[in-house]
Enzyme design. Structure first.
Site, PDB file in Angstrom:
ATOM      1  N   LYS A 132       6.018   5.401   8.710  1.00 17.48           N
ATOM      2  CA  LYS A 132       5.042   6.417   9.114  1.00 17.48           C
ATOM      3  C   LYS A 132       4.929   6.466  10.637  1.00 17.48           C
ATOM      4  O   LYS A 132       4.892   7.533  11.243  1.00 17.48           O
ATOM      5  CB  LYS A 132       3.671   6.027   8.548  1.00 17.48           C
ATOM      6  N   ASP A 144      -4.032   9.395   7.093  1.00 20.27           N
ATOM      7  CA  ASP A 144      -4.141   8.983   5.697  1.00 20.27           C
ATOM      8  C   ASP A 144      -3.453  10.075   4.898  1.00 20.27           C
ATOM      9  O   ASP A 144      -3.710  11.261   5.106  1.00 20.27           O
ATOM     10  CB  ASP A 144      -5.588   8.800   5.247  1.00 20.27           C
ATOM     11  N   HIS A 179       3.887  17.839   5.691  1.00 18.84           N
ATOM     12  CA  HIS A 179       2.440  17.722   5.810  1.00 18.84           C
ATOM     13  C   HIS A 179       2.064  17.014   7.124  1.00 18.84           C
ATOM     14  O   HIS A 179       1.160  17.435   7.829  1.00 18.84           O
ATOM     15  CB  HIS A 179       1.897  16.943   4.604  1.00 18.84           C
ATOM     16  N   ARG A 180       2.819  15.944   7.464  1.00 19.04           N
ATOM     17  CA  ARG A 180       2.488  15.172   8.669  1.00 19.04           C
ATOM     18  C   ARG A 180       2.797  16.002   9.926  1.00 19.04           C
ATOM     19  O   ARG A 180       2.034  15.990  10.881  1.00 19.04           O
ATOM     20  CB  ARG A 180       3.265  13.848   8.646  1.00 19.04           C
TER      21      ARG A 180
HETATM   22  P1  IMP Z   1      -1.644   5.459   3.353  1.00 14.29           P
HETATM   23  O1  IMP Z   1      -0.853   4.532   4.241  1.00 14.29           O
HETATM   24  O2  IMP Z   1      -2.834   4.823   2.727  1.00 14.29           O
HETATM   25  O3  IMP Z   1      -1.950   6.757   4.033  1.00 14.29           O
HETATM   26  O4  IMP Z   1      -0.678   5.782   2.112  1.00 14.29           O
HETATM   27  C1  IMP Z   1       0.273   6.772   2.197  1.00 14.29           C
HETATM   28  C2  IMP Z   1       1.181   6.707   0.948  1.00 14.29           C
HETATM   29  O5  IMP Z   1       1.385   8.052   0.485  1.00 14.29           O
HETATM   30  C3  IMP Z   1       2.567   6.168   1.279  1.00 14.29           C
HETATM   31  O6  IMP Z   1       2.659   4.790   1.085  1.00 14.29           O
HETATM   32  C4  IMP Z   1       3.449   6.936   0.307  1.00 14.29           C
HETATM   33  O7  IMP Z   1       3.404   6.329  -0.952  1.00 14.29           O
HETATM   34  C5  IMP Z   1       2.745   8.293   0.210  1.00 14.29           C
HETATM   35  N1  IMP Z   1       3.252   9.235   1.242  1.00 14.29           N
HETATM   36  C6  IMP Z   1       2.555   9.741   2.299  1.00 14.29           C
HETATM   37  N2  IMP Z   1       3.341  10.550   3.048  1.00 14.29           N
HETATM   38  C7  IMP Z   1       4.546  10.522   2.474  1.00 14.29           C
HETATM   39  C8  IMP Z   1       5.787  11.162   2.809  1.00 14.29           C
HETATM   40  O8  IMP Z   1       5.945  11.858   3.825  1.00 14.29           O
HETATM   41  N3  IMP Z   1       6.797  10.925   1.957  1.00 14.29           N
HETATM   42  C9  IMP Z   1       6.674  10.150   0.855  1.00 14.29           C
HETATM   43  N4  IMP Z   1       5.572   9.509   0.500  1.00 14.29           N
HETATM   44  C10 IMP Z   1       4.490   9.702   1.313  1.00 14.29           C
END
Ligand code: IMP
Length: 221
Positions: free
Chosen positions: A12, A72, A191-192
């Site tokens: 990320k 998030d 989305h990001r």
């Molecule tokens: P966070 O770190 O709590 O925001 O969790 C985000 C989770 O959403 C990641 O670990 C992935 O499982 C999923 N996710 C978010 N963005 C993506 C993406 O761009 N591709 C694939 N999975 C994503």
């Protein structure tokens, strides 16, 4: 000029840093978790992306004294009532990995036929300054879930997600999953990418940089 990206997810962080550089903030030094003194990771206790992104950005700004961005994000599956959503990274359990998470989603919707296999990725980016200014932006990428993973690029659920907004391809070429897209192709529709581009005017204003057509001028900030 330094800003802090509050994430311990290396993939990320790489995506966020790459997109920030592309939109014109290349002169800003972007610090990740490994560049700052360790601090307790806050629990993500909210049920909204906005709430959890703010928790992470507030903790980062308080610990570092820097303008802090935190994302998030997650996958919202229509047939699962928009879950896993904020629970995406831990869907198969805290001790499981990306593969276990996506395999569980595929099993849970194994009897669901298109077009009901629709889903969307959501990213909420929170910006918090040490003096208490807070704001969020949101980006979404709608698409369809496949029956099996394809492609080794990206991370998380990328191999089972075909964006509705497919990058240009020769006529008749098959649709690709996010896992089959290059980094630049994903950034352009993700989305990001959308959440970050929406944050640029605010970031540029805080860094006192002029913005023209979404680009921050004056590379070396
Ligand atoms: P966070 O770190 O709590 O925001 O969790 C985000 C989770 O959403 C990641 O670990 C992935 O499982 C999923 N996710 C978010 N963005 C993506 C993406 O761009 N591709 C694939 N999975 C994503």
């Amino acid at each position: 000029m330094k800003i802090y990206l509050a994430t311990n997810n290396a993939k990320k962080l790489k995506e966020l840093t790459r997109i920030l550089a592309e939109v014109g903030l290349a002169g800003v030094q972007v610090l990740g978790g490994a560049d700052v003194s360790a601090y307790p990771e806050p629990a993500e206790t909210e049920w909204t992306f906005e709430g959890n992104a703010l928790i992470k950005a507030r903790a980062g700004a308080a610990a570092t004294g820097l303008i802090t961005l935190a994302d998030d994000s997650g996958l919202c599956v229509a047939a699962l009532g928009d879950m896993p959503g904020v629970r995406s990274s831990r869907w198969a359990g805290a001790d499981h990995d990306d593969t276990a998470n996506l395999e569980l989603v595929l099993r849970q919707i194994s009897d669901v036929e298109p077009p009901l296999r629709s889903a969307k990725f959501v990213s909420v980016l929170a910006l918090v300054t040490p003096d208490g200014f807070e704001t969020t932006t949101r980006g979404e990428m709608p698409g369809q879930l496949t029956y099996a993973p394809r492609g080794a690029n990206g991370f998380g659920y990328d191999p089972i997600f075909e964006s509705d907004d497919q990058p240009p391809l020769p006529p008749g070429a098959p649709r690709r999953t996010n896992g089959e897209l290059s980094a630049a192709e994903k950034d352009a529709i993700s989305h990001r990418g959308k959440a970050i581009r929406a944050m640029i005017p605010t970031l540029a204003e805080l860094l006192s940089q002029p913005v023209i057509s979404g680009q921050v001028l004056g590379g070396a900030l």
